[in-house]
Motif scaffolding. Structure first.
Motif, PDB file in Angstrom:
ATOM      1  N   VAL A   1      42.681 -31.372 -68.793  1.00  0.00           N
ATOM      2  CA  VAL A   1      42.712 -31.778 -67.386  1.00  0.00           C
ATOM      3  C   VAL A   1      44.041 -32.449 -67.053  1.00  0.00           C
ATOM      4  N   PRO A   2      44.718 -32.022 -65.990  1.00  0.00           N
ATOM      5  CA  PRO A   2      45.997 -32.631 -65.624  1.00  0.00           C
ATOM      6  C   PRO A   2      45.829 -34.033 -65.064  1.00  0.00           C
ATOM      7  N   ILE A   3      46.900 -34.826 -65.121  1.00  0.00           N
ATOM      8  CA  ILE A   3      46.859 -36.201 -64.652  1.00  0.00           C
ATOM      9  C   ILE A   3      46.701 -36.237 -63.137  1.00  0.00           C
ATOM     10  N   SER A   4      45.901 -37.205 -62.660  1.00  0.00           N
ATOM     11  CA  SER A   4      45.663 -37.405 -61.223  1.00  0.00           C
ATOM     12  C   SER A   4      45.209 -36.123 -60.541  1.00  0.00           C
ATOM     13  N   ALA A   5      44.335 -35.379 -61.194  1.00  0.00           N
ATOM     14  CA  ALA A   5      43.913 -34.075 -60.675  1.00  0.00           C
ATOM     15  C   ALA A   5      43.131 -34.194 -59.373  1.00  0.00           C
ATOM     16  N   GLY A   6      42.396 -35.275 -59.221  1.00  0.00           N
ATOM     17  CA  GLY A   6      41.526 -35.375 -58.061  1.00  0.00           C
ATOM     18  C   GLY A   6      40.323 -34.454 -58.214  1.00  0.00           C
TER      19      GLY A   6
ATOM     20  N   ARG B   1      62.413 -46.196 -74.096  1.00  0.00           N
ATOM     21  CA  ARG B   1      61.776 -45.725 -72.871  1.00  0.00           C
ATOM     22  C   ARG B   1      61.181 -46.894 -72.087  1.00  0.00           C
ATOM     23  N   ILE B   2      60.971 -46.663 -70.806  1.00  0.00           N
ATOM     24  CA  ILE B   2      60.197 -47.572 -69.968  1.00  0.00           C
ATOM     25  C   ILE B   2      58.863 -46.881 -69.717  1.00  0.00           C
ATOM     26  N   ARG B   3      57.786 -47.540 -70.099  1.00  0.00           N
ATOM     27  CA  ARG B   3      56.451 -46.947 -69.969  1.00  0.00           C
ATOM     28  C   ARG B   3      55.720 -47.593 -68.782  1.00  0.00           C
ATOM     29  N   LYS B   4      54.785 -46.857 -68.237  1.00  0.00           N
ATOM     30  CA  LYS B   4      53.999 -47.338 -67.112  1.00  0.00           C
ATOM     31  C   LYS B   4      52.511 -47.242 -67.450  1.00  0.00           C
ATOM     32  N   ILE B   5      51.778 -48.310 -67.149  1.00  0.00           N
ATOM     33  CA  ILE B   5      50.328 -48.337 -67.370  1.00  0.00           C
ATOM     34  C   ILE B   5      49.681 -48.466 -65.994  1.00  0.00           C
ATOM     35  N   SER B   6      48.869 -47.475 -65.622  1.00  0.00           N
ATOM     36  CA  SER B   6      48.285 -47.490 -64.281  1.00  0.00           C
ATOM     37  C   SER B   6      46.979 -46.703 -64.264  1.00  0.00           C
ATOM     38  N   MET B   7      46.195 -46.940 -63.218  1.00  0.00           N
ATOM     39  CA  MET B   7      44.989 -46.151 -63.006  1.00  0.00           C
ATOM     40  C   MET B   7      45.386 -44.820 -62.381  1.00  0.00           C
TER      41      MET B   7
ATOM     42  N   ILE C   1      31.849 -23.737 -66.382  1.00  0.00           N
ATOM     43  CA  ILE C   1      32.876 -24.727 -66.697  1.00  0.00           C
ATOM     44  C   ILE C   1      32.176 -25.928 -67.322  1.00  0.00           C
ATOM     45  N   SER C   2      32.694 -26.378 -68.458  1.00  0.00           N
ATOM     46  CA  SER C   2      32.036 -27.493 -69.143  1.00  0.00           C
ATOM     47  C   SER C   2      33.068 -28.373 -69.869  1.00  0.00           C
ATOM     48  N   PRO C   3      33.008 -29.686 -69.648  1.00  0.00           N
ATOM     49  CA  PRO C   3      32.174 -30.413 -68.690  1.00  0.00           C
ATOM     50  C   PRO C   3      32.692 -30.234 -67.275  1.00  0.00           C
ATOM     51  N   ILE C   4      31.951 -30.734 -66.308  1.00  0.00           N
ATOM     52  CA  ILE C   4      32.349 -30.574 -64.907  1.00  0.00           C
ATOM     53  C   ILE C   4      32.896 -31.885 -64.329  1.00  0.00           C
ATOM     54  N   SER C   5      33.130 -32.875 -65.198  1.00  0.00           N
ATOM     55  CA  SER C   5      33.776 -34.119 -64.770  1.00  0.00           C
ATOM     56  C   SER C   5      34.470 -34.731 -65.976  1.00  0.00           C
ATOM     57  N   GLY C   6      35.470 -35.571 -65.706  1.00  0.00           N
ATOM     58  CA  GLY C   6      36.167 -36.221 -66.814  1.00  0.00           C
ATOM     59  C   GLY C   6      37.471 -36.852 -66.376  1.00  0.00           C
ATOM     60  N   VAL C   7      38.118 -37.507 -67.327  1.00  0.00           N
ATOM     61  CA  VAL C   7      39.374 -38.199 -67.088  1.00  0.00           C
ATOM     62  C   VAL C   7      40.547 -37.282 -67.461  1.00  0.00           C
ATOM     63  N   TYR C   8      41.728 -37.803 -67.261  1.00  0.00           N
ATOM     64  CA  TYR C   8      42.950 -37.103 -67.681  1.00  0.00           C
ATOM     65  C   TYR C   8      42.858 -36.735 -69.169  1.00  0.00           C
ATOM     66  N   ASN C   9      43.280 -35.537 -69.488  1.00  0.00           N
ATOM     67  CA  ASN C   9      43.310 -35.013 -70.853  1.00  0.00           C
ATOM     68  C   ASN C   9      41.938 -34.609 -71.384  1.00  0.00           C
TER      69      ASN C   9
ATOM     70  N   TYR D   1      37.114 -35.402 -60.932  1.00  0.00           N
ATOM     71  CA  TYR D   1      38.091 -36.169 -61.723  1.00  0.00           C
ATOM     72  C   TYR D   1      37.740 -37.649 -61.684  1.00  0.00           C
ATOM     73  N   VAL D   2      37.769 -38.279 -62.838  1.00  0.00           N
ATOM     74  CA  VAL D   2      37.460 -39.707 -62.962  1.00  0.00           C
ATOM     75  C   VAL D   2      38.757 -40.453 -63.286  1.00  0.00           C
ATOM     76  N   THR D   3      39.136 -41.411 -62.449  1.00  0.00           N
ATOM     77  CA  THR D   3      40.355 -42.175 -62.717  1.00  0.00           C
ATOM     78  C   THR D   3      40.153 -43.082 -63.935  1.00  0.00           C
ATOM     79  N   SER D   4      41.235 -43.301 -64.672  1.00  0.00           N
ATOM     80  CA  SER D   4      41.185 -44.152 -65.854  1.00  0.00           C
ATOM     81  C   SER D   4      42.563 -44.740 -66.088  1.00  0.00           C
ATOM     82  N   LEU D   5      42.650 -45.686 -67.002  1.00  0.00           N
ATOM     83  CA  LEU D   5      43.910 -46.338 -67.314  1.00  0.00           C
ATOM     84  C   LEU D   5      44.740 -45.411 -68.200  1.00  0.00           C
ATOM     85  N   ILE D   6      45.932 -45.062 -67.704  1.00  0.00           N
ATOM     86  CA  ILE D   6      46.771 -44.070 -68.358  1.00  0.00           C
ATOM     87  C   ILE D   6      48.158 -44.653 -68.623  1.00  0.00           C
TER      88      ILE D   6
END
Length: 439
Positions: free
Chosen positions: A89-94, A432-438, A41-49, A114-119
Motif C-alpha cells: 500500500v502506498p503512503i497516504s493512499a487515502g 539525512r533529515i528524517r520526518k516522523i508524522s501521521m 482484494i485482501s485485506p480491504i483496509s490497512g496502513v502504509y506498507n 486506508y488507515v493513517t499511522s505514524l510513519i
C-alpha cells in the motif's frame, strides 16, 4: 418432393445468412477478451506498507507491465502472476477504489480503506556524506547535528562548519558558513567550527551554539552573522557579550522573551543570555555529577540538548546521567525522567531508562521528544514524566523508512517539532533529515 426439400434448404441458408449479417457489427466474444479482472482484494483496509493480495485473471507475469493504484496512488508490486498480484500500500493512499491496468486496459475493484499511522520518511539527504544544495533527493550533508524549525516550517540544520536551510518542499540551501574557522559577516564568508546546535526565535533570527569556538552566534533573516556572547577562548566567566567565556557550548534554546539558554558542556553548567547580552549561570556548580537542587548547587554530567517551554521551564538532556532534567523559572533543578542506568525501558519517569540522550524539543502541548542516541530511538515524554518510544528499532543500527516501530536510525541527534506535530530528526550517521508524522 424434391421441390419441397429445395425450399427447406433455401430457407435454412437464408436464416444462416441473416444470423451472419446480424453478427458482423458485434464485438469479439468475452472468451477472447484479455482485459484484467479483479475477483477479490485482501485485506480491504490497512496502513502504509500493508501487503495486499489482488486475485483475478489476465494479469501480466511481468510486474513492469502491471500498474496498481490505490485511490489513484501507485503501489509497489512485490510479485506478479497471471491470477495474483501482491502489492504494498502506498503512503497516504487515502480511501478509494483499487485499479489494475495491464497493457492500457484498466479494471476497478473494491474500495480499500486506508488507515493513517505514524510513519518515518526521509525529508532530505541521500545518505552520502558531502555538501550539496538542491532538491531533497539530491542534497548532501557533511555531519548534521542540531536542528530547529521556524514559524513558516523552514528547517535550519547545524551541519559541519555551516548552517543549512531546508524549505517545506525539501529544497536545501546553505545559509552561512562552509570552511572551518571563526569570522562574522555574511553568507559563505563567515566561519563556524565543527558541530553546531541551533535555535530560532519568532522573528526568524537563527542562533548557533558554535561548539568548537565556544560562543553563541546570531544569523539575522537578511543573513548577517554576529557573535552574541563568548569568544574562541575556552574558559568560564559570566559577563557581557563577548567578554563572557564558555567551554564547548553544545546547544541553545530561546524563550518567548528572547532569552537564550545554553548547555555549557565542559563547564557542566546551564548558562543564560539576556537580549541585552548579559551572561549568567542559571544552574550547575561546575562539577561532574548528579544532584538536584537549587540553581548553582545542582550538578550535571555533560549536558547536551536544551529546550524551554512557554512557561519558562528549561529542559536539559543530561547525557552521561542518562536523565532529562527540568529547571523551573526560579532555578530549581529536578529530574523529570530517567533513573541513571544506561539501558532501555519505557514507563514512569522514575523508572524509565535511556542510553545517551542528545537532542530535546517540545511541542505545543508540552510533550517532550528526545533522541536516545545509543538506543537508536526517538522517545516521547509526557508532561508528567511518563516515557514511551515514538520511533525506531531498539539497538538496531541502520536505515529504514516506514512504520515508526520498524524504522531504523543511525545515531539520531538533533530534533525539532513543528506546529502541526511533525517531528524532524537529524539522523547523523545516515546523513539525512528524517520526518516522523501521521500519514
Amino acid at each position: 418432393m424434391l421441390s419441397e426439400m429445395r425450399k427447406c434448404v433455401l430457407a435454412v441458408f437464408g436464416i444462416v445468412n441473416l444470423i451472419s449479417s446480424c453478427n458482423k457489427g458485434e464485438p469479439p466474444s468475452s472468451q477472447s477478451d484479455n482485459s484484467p479482472v479483479i475477483t477479490s482484494i485482501s485485506p480491504i483496509s490497512g496502513v502504509y506498507n500493508t501487503v495486499v493480495t489482488i486475485a483475478g485473471k489476465n494479469f501480466s507475469t511481468i510486474a513492469a507491465n502491471d500498474t496498481v493504484r490505490f485511490n489513484n496512488k501507485e503501489a509497489s508490486i512485490l510479485s506478479a502472476k497471471s491470477d495474483t498480484l501482491i502489492v504494498s500500500v502506498p503512503i497516504s493512499a487515502g480511501t478509494g477504489a483499487v485499479e489494475v491496468t495491464v497493457n492500457n486496459r484498466t479494471t476497478t475493484g473494491s474500495v480499500f480503506s486506508y488507515v493513517t499511522s505514524l510513519i518515518v520518511t526521509t525529508f532530505a539527504g541521500t545518505g552520502v556524506p558531502g555538501h550539496k544544495d538542491g532538491p531533497a533527493d539530491v542534497a548532501q550533508f557533511g555531519y548534521p547535528d542540531g536542528i530547529a524549525v521556524d514559524g513558516q516550517n523552514n528547517l535550519f540544520v547545524g551541519d559541519l562548519n555551516c548552517i543549512r536551510k531546508i524549505k517545506p518542499d525539501g529544497t536545501v540551501s546553505t545559509l552561512a558558513g562552509g570552511s572551518p574557522g571563526y569570522s562574522d559577516g555574511r553568507g559563505d564568508t563567515t566561519r563556524f567550527s565543527n558541530y553546531l546546535g541551533i535555535a530560532v526565535d519568532g522573528q526568524g533570527n537563527v542562533f548557533v551554539a558554535d561548539r568548537a569556538n565556544s560562543c553563541i552566534r546570531k544569523i539575522t533573516p537578511d543573513g548577517m552573522v554576529t557573535t552574541v556572547a563568548g569568544n574562541p577562548t575556552y574558559g568560564y566567566l559570566d559577563g557581557i557579550g563577548t567578554n563572557a567565556k564558555f567551554w564547548e557550548v553544545w546547544d541553545v534554546a530561546v524563550d518567548l522573551q528572547g532569552n537564550l539558554y545554553v548547555t555549557d558542556r565542559s563547564n557542566q553548567r546551564i548558562r543564560k543570555i539576556t537580549p541585552g547580552g548579559i551572561v549568567s549561570t542559571l544552574a550547575g556548580d561546575g562539577q561532574w555529577g548528579y544532584l538536584d537542587g537549587q540553581g548553582l548547587s545542582a550538578e550535571f554530567f555533560d549536558p547536551y540538548g536544551i529546550e524551554v517551554d512557554k512557561q519558562g521551564n528549561v529542559y536539559v538532556a543530561d547525557n552521561w546521567n542518562m536523565r532529562i532534567r527540568k529547571i523551573s523559572p526560579s532555578g530549581s533543578v529536578t529530574t523529570l525522567a530517567g533513573n541513571g542506568i544506561a539501558s532501555y525501558y519505557d514507563g514512569a519517569g522514575s523508572i524509565a531508562m535511556f542510553s545517551d540522550v542528545f537532542g530535546i524539543c517540545i511541542d505545543n502541548e508540552g510533550t517532550l521528544f528526545v533522541t536516545d542516541d545509543n538506543n537508536q530511538l526517538i522517545r516521547k515524554i509526557r508532561p508528567d514524566g511518563f516515557v514511551s518510544t515514538l520511533a525506531g528499532s531498539h539497538e538496531d543500527w541502520g536505515f529504514l523508512d516506514g512504520p515508526a516501530d520498524k524504522a531504523k536510525f543511525n545515531y539520531p541527534r538533533g530534533i525539532a517539532v513543528d506546529g502541526m506535530g511533525n517531528v524532524f530528526v537529524v539522523d547523523t550517521k545516515n546523513f539525512r533529515i528524517r520526518k516522523i508524522s501521521m500519514q
